[in-house]
Design a protein around this motif. Sequence first.
Motif, PDB file in Angstrom:
ATOM      1  N   GLY A 182       0.824  -1.066  -0.249  1.00  0.00           N
ATOM      2  CA  GLY A 182      -0.037  -0.189  -0.130  1.00  0.00           C
ATOM      3  C   GLY A 182       0.948   1.236  -0.028  1.00  0.00           C
ATOM      4  O   GLY A 182       1.839   1.407  -0.831  1.00  0.00           O
ATOM      5  N   GLU A 183       0.635   2.113   1.047  1.00  0.00           N
ATOM      6  CA  GLU A 183       1.654   3.200   1.265  1.00  0.00           C
ATOM      7  C   GLU A 183       2.495   2.979   2.421  1.00  0.00           C
ATOM      8  O   GLU A 183       2.938   3.978   2.820  1.00  0.00           O
ATOM      9  CB  GLU A 183       0.489   4.487   1.028  1.00  0.00           C
ATOM     10  CG  GLU A 183      -0.371   4.593   0.048  1.00  0.00           C
ATOM     11  CD  GLU A 183      -1.087   5.893   0.125  1.00  0.00           C
ATOM     12  OE1 GLU A 183      -0.988   6.662   1.277  1.00  0.00           O
ATOM     13  OE2 GLU A 183      -1.745   6.248  -1.141  1.00  0.00           O
ATOM     14  N   LYS A 184       2.545   1.922   2.756  1.00  0.00           N
ATOM     15  CA  LYS A 184       3.666   1.886   3.859  1.00  0.00           C
ATOM     16  C   LYS A 184       4.884   0.910   3.386  1.00  0.00           C
ATOM     17  O   LYS A 184       4.843  -0.112   2.737  1.00  0.00           O
ATOM     18  CB  LYS A 184       3.094   0.672   4.927  1.00  0.00           C
ATOM     19  CG  LYS A 184       3.979   0.351   6.030  1.00  0.00           C
ATOM     20  CD  LYS A 184       3.286  -0.479   7.233  1.00  0.00           C
ATOM     21  CE  LYS A 184       4.246  -0.943   8.368  1.00  0.00           C
ATOM     22  NZ  LYS A 184       3.445  -1.798   9.019  1.00  0.00           N
ATOM     23  N   GLU A 185       5.968   1.620   3.688  1.00  0.00           N
ATOM     24  CA  GLU A 185       7.366   1.077   3.086  1.00  0.00           C
ATOM     25  C   GLU A 185       7.456  -0.287   3.910  1.00  0.00           C
ATOM     26  O   GLU A 185       7.403  -0.428   5.078  1.00  0.00           O
ATOM     27  CB  GLU A 185       8.617   2.031   3.316  1.00  0.00           C
ATOM     28  CG  GLU A 185       9.772   1.319   2.862  1.00  0.00           C
ATOM     29  CD  GLU A 185      10.931   2.476   2.834  1.00  0.00           C
ATOM     30  OE1 GLU A 185      11.967   2.131   2.293  1.00  0.00           O
ATOM     31  OE2 GLU A 185      10.746   3.601   3.428  1.00  0.00           O
ATOM     32  N   ILE A 186       8.016  -1.562   3.181  1.00  0.00           N
ATOM     33  CA  ILE A 186       8.250  -2.396   3.840  1.00  0.00           C
ATOM     34  C   ILE A 186       9.561  -3.109   3.112  1.00  0.00           C
ATOM     35  O   ILE A 186      10.223  -2.688   2.501  1.00  0.00           O
ATOM     36  CB  ILE A 186       7.210  -3.485   3.555  1.00  0.00           C
ATOM     37  CG1 ILE A 186       7.051  -3.896   1.973  1.00  0.00           C
ATOM     38  CG2 ILE A 186       5.964  -3.149   3.829  1.00  0.00           C
ATOM     39  CD1 ILE A 186       6.253  -5.230   1.500  1.00  0.00           C
ATOM     40  N   HIS A 187      10.294  -4.131   3.783  1.00  0.00           N
ATOM     41  CA  HIS A 187      11.450  -4.615   3.643  1.00  0.00           C
ATOM     42  C   HIS A 187      11.438  -6.422   3.632  1.00  0.00           C
ATOM     43  O   HIS A 187      10.825  -6.863   4.607  1.00  0.00           O
ATOM     44  CB  HIS A 187      12.422  -4.209   4.604  1.00  0.00           C
ATOM     45  CG  HIS A 187      12.840  -2.797   4.736  1.00  0.00           C
ATOM     46  ND1 HIS A 187      13.967  -2.413   3.943  1.00  0.00           N
ATOM     47  CD2 HIS A 187      12.356  -1.800   5.228  1.00  0.00           C
ATOM     48  CE1 HIS A 187      14.137  -1.035   4.032  1.00  0.00           C
ATOM     49  NE2 HIS A 187      13.061  -0.746   4.817  1.00  0.00           N
ATOM     50  N   ARG A 188      11.684  -6.662   2.573  1.00  0.00           N
ATOM     51  CA  ARG A 188      11.693  -8.039   2.397  1.00  0.00           C
ATOM     52  C   ARG A 188      12.929  -8.710   1.835  1.00  0.00           C
ATOM     53  O   ARG A 188      13.738  -7.909   1.061  1.00  0.00           O
ATOM     54  CB  ARG A 188      10.491  -8.622   1.452  1.00  0.00           C
ATOM     55  CG  ARG A 188       8.956  -8.215   1.965  1.00  0.00           C
ATOM     56  CD  ARG A 188       8.693  -9.130   2.965  1.00  0.00           C
ATOM     57  NE  ARG A 188       7.321  -8.677   3.445  1.00  0.00           N
ATOM     58  CZ  ARG A 188       6.928  -8.049   4.372  1.00  0.00           C
ATOM     59  NH1 ARG A 188       7.983  -7.151   4.849  1.00  0.00           N
ATOM     60  NH2 ARG A 188       5.684  -7.599   4.814  1.00  0.00           N
ATOM     61  N   GLN A 189      13.175  -9.870   2.177  1.00  0.00           N
ATOM     62  CA  GLN A 189      14.425 -10.615   1.464  1.00  0.00           C
ATOM     63  C   GLN A 189      13.900 -11.542   0.076  1.00  0.00           C
ATOM     64  O   GLN A 189      12.860 -12.180   0.381  1.00  0.00           O
ATOM     65  CB  GLN A 189      15.108 -11.549   2.272  1.00  0.00           C
ATOM     66  CG  GLN A 189      15.785 -10.695   3.302  1.00  0.00           C
ATOM     67  CD  GLN A 189      16.693 -11.719   4.165  1.00  0.00           C
ATOM     68  OE1 GLN A 189      16.456 -13.003   4.433  1.00  0.00           O
ATOM     69  NE2 GLN A 189      17.817 -11.124   4.730  1.00  0.00           N
ATOM     70  N   GLY A 190      14.758 -11.574  -0.686  1.00  0.00           N
ATOM     71  CA  GLY A 190      14.502 -12.344  -1.792  1.00  0.00           C
ATOM     72  C   GLY A 190      14.517 -11.529  -3.220  1.00  0.00           C
ATOM     73  O   GLY A 190      14.640 -10.602  -3.278  1.00  0.00           O
ATOM     74  N   TYR A 191      14.381 -12.423  -4.468  1.00  0.00           N
ATOM     75  CA  TYR A 191      14.607 -12.034  -5.643  1.00  0.00           C
ATOM     76  C   TYR A 191      13.056 -11.354  -6.043  1.00  0.00           C
ATOM     77  O   TYR A 191      12.147 -12.093  -5.844  1.00  0.00           O
ATOM     78  CB  TYR A 191      14.795 -13.199  -6.679  1.00  0.00           C
ATOM     79  CG  TYR A 191      15.144 -12.883  -7.965  1.00  0.00           C
ATOM     80  CD1 TYR A 191      16.277 -12.123  -8.451  1.00  0.00           C
ATOM     81  CD2 TYR A 191      14.352 -13.513  -9.022  1.00  0.00           C
ATOM     82  CE1 TYR A 191      16.706 -11.907  -9.734  1.00  0.00           C
ATOM     83  CE2 TYR A 191      14.407 -13.101 -10.487  1.00  0.00           C
ATOM     84  CZ  TYR A 191      15.715 -12.270 -10.531  1.00  0.00           C
ATOM     85  OH  TYR A 191      16.027 -12.219 -12.155  1.00  0.00           O
ATOM     86  N   LEU A 192      13.253 -10.229  -6.603  1.00  0.00           N
ATOM     87  CA  LEU A 192      12.209  -9.352  -6.742  1.00  0.00           C
ATOM     88  C   LEU A 192      10.801 -10.088  -7.777  1.00  0.00           C
ATOM     89  O   LEU A 192       9.590  -9.880  -7.307  1.00  0.00           O
ATOM     90  CB  LEU A 192      12.170  -7.952  -7.499  1.00  0.00           C
ATOM     91  CG  LEU A 192      11.238  -7.053  -7.478  1.00  0.00           C
ATOM     92  CD1 LEU A 192      10.566  -6.897  -6.195  1.00  0.00           C
ATOM     93  CD2 LEU A 192      11.742  -5.571  -7.991  1.00  0.00           C
ATOM     94  N   THR A 193      11.295 -10.624  -8.730  1.00  0.00           N
ATOM     95  CA  THR A 193      10.460 -11.515  -9.607  1.00  0.00           C
ATOM     96  C   THR A 193       9.756 -12.476  -8.704  1.00  0.00           C
ATOM     97  O   THR A 193       8.347 -12.656  -8.900  1.00  0.00           O
ATOM     98  CB  THR A 193      11.003 -12.084 -10.835  1.00  0.00           C
ATOM     99  OG1 THR A 193      11.950 -11.283 -11.498  1.00  0.00           O
ATOM    100  CG2 THR A 193      10.051 -12.736 -11.780  1.00  0.00           C
TER     101      THR A 193
END
Length: 460
Positions: A182-193
């Motif tokens: 949404g409009e909240k910044e998040i952080h994730r690990q992994g290959y974007l595709t």
Amino acid sequence: MFTRRNVVKGGAASVLSGLLASSLWAKGPKAPNIIFILADDLGYADLSVFGREDFETPNLDRLAASGMALTRSYANSSVCSPTRLALMTGQYQYRYPGGLDEPLGVDPTLGLPADVLTFPDLLKKAGYDTSLVGKWHLGGLPEFGPLKSGYDRFWGIYQGGADYFDHGMTIHSKFTHDLWDGEKEIHRQGYLTDLITNQSLRELKHFKARQNPFLLSVHYTAPHWPWEGPEDEEIAAEIKNSFHYDGGNNATYAAMVKSLDDGVGRIMDALYANGQADNTIIVFTSDNGGERFSKIWPFRGMKGELLEGGIRVPTIFHWPGHIPAGTTSDLPNMTMDWVPTLLAAAGIEARDQIPLDGINLLPNLLSKTTGQDRTLFWRHNAQNQSAAAKGSWKYLSMSGHEFLFDLAADPREVANLKDKHPDIFTNLKSSFAKWNKEMLPYPENSFSYEFRGKGNIAGY
């Protein structure tokens, strides 16, 4: 041009004759679900079913084998944001300041205005759940964004590209993270595709629980640069500039496209597992022509150019029970046509709600007819390019030179026939001039791409 080696030969066109009235599209127990999958910078022949020979795309081949491959599909632009704006509005993007070429984001005041009625807006009004997963690139927060333009949910990036592992852009040694729920910044690990695919599967589960018809827009960033395959995390860590023009190779590009293909396969498998497949339309296409490692044969040109290689894109249309499996169509079509086409499939009459430049393709695709004798138009600020195509004829102006090509006889656009067929040349040039007067002019200080070699452009 088009290889059928992975397409099942089929007919069944006779079952379509009773389906030509738009009022019948959605008379089943439920309006059709819609999944629109948009690749980024994918070349016309980058799928094995469209001619790629050095690697395979079995899942997209499977999608084509169960639907229709459109061999004369055009992007609304040879670059990214303008095509995406046309996809949202069903109009030529040059009607809006935010559609006057890229890179959108340089001027923070430009984007898709929240008060413009959009494709997802109209579906939402008709009871659809709407979700965008992946790339937005139609203006940034706080003024612009998917949640302001018809989507119930958004998960992805706002800008034009992102590192596949860090999920942001590094420009002039400054890194800006760009992954959002949404409009909240998040952080994730992994290959974007893979992350885009994973989130798309979550959306399908959400839709199943809700039981409403849905629009799922899956806008992959692949195979847009930086050139990073799923196994290239260590290489990616060494990249100091996201404008990664000197990196990559054919093997890396193949890995990026195959990862995209794997994602489409997982989405298709989830549809069947969830019992959603039989009532779901899937459209797969690209936002513009190919980049550095793309295959665009039998055309020439690439992203940023109005030669066929910059605007011709691979497109697959899948609608069980309506589109006969394993078929092809050479009906000329443009990105903006999918708005009235899919709204018609949903039983929504759009023209009394929004002005449309696109046309409903369904009557011609379902009946395998040639369609109206229309003229398609393009322009691009770089190299002062303009183009108009009608039937097999194409007018092109580029860097101060003018051409007339017969695409049927000369798909590589080599033989300039403007002197041999002066009437056709004059008519197409005049048609472009008349159309161009209806569009917004480029501002005097507008940004124009700088070419970084033959046919290659710097930008999103």
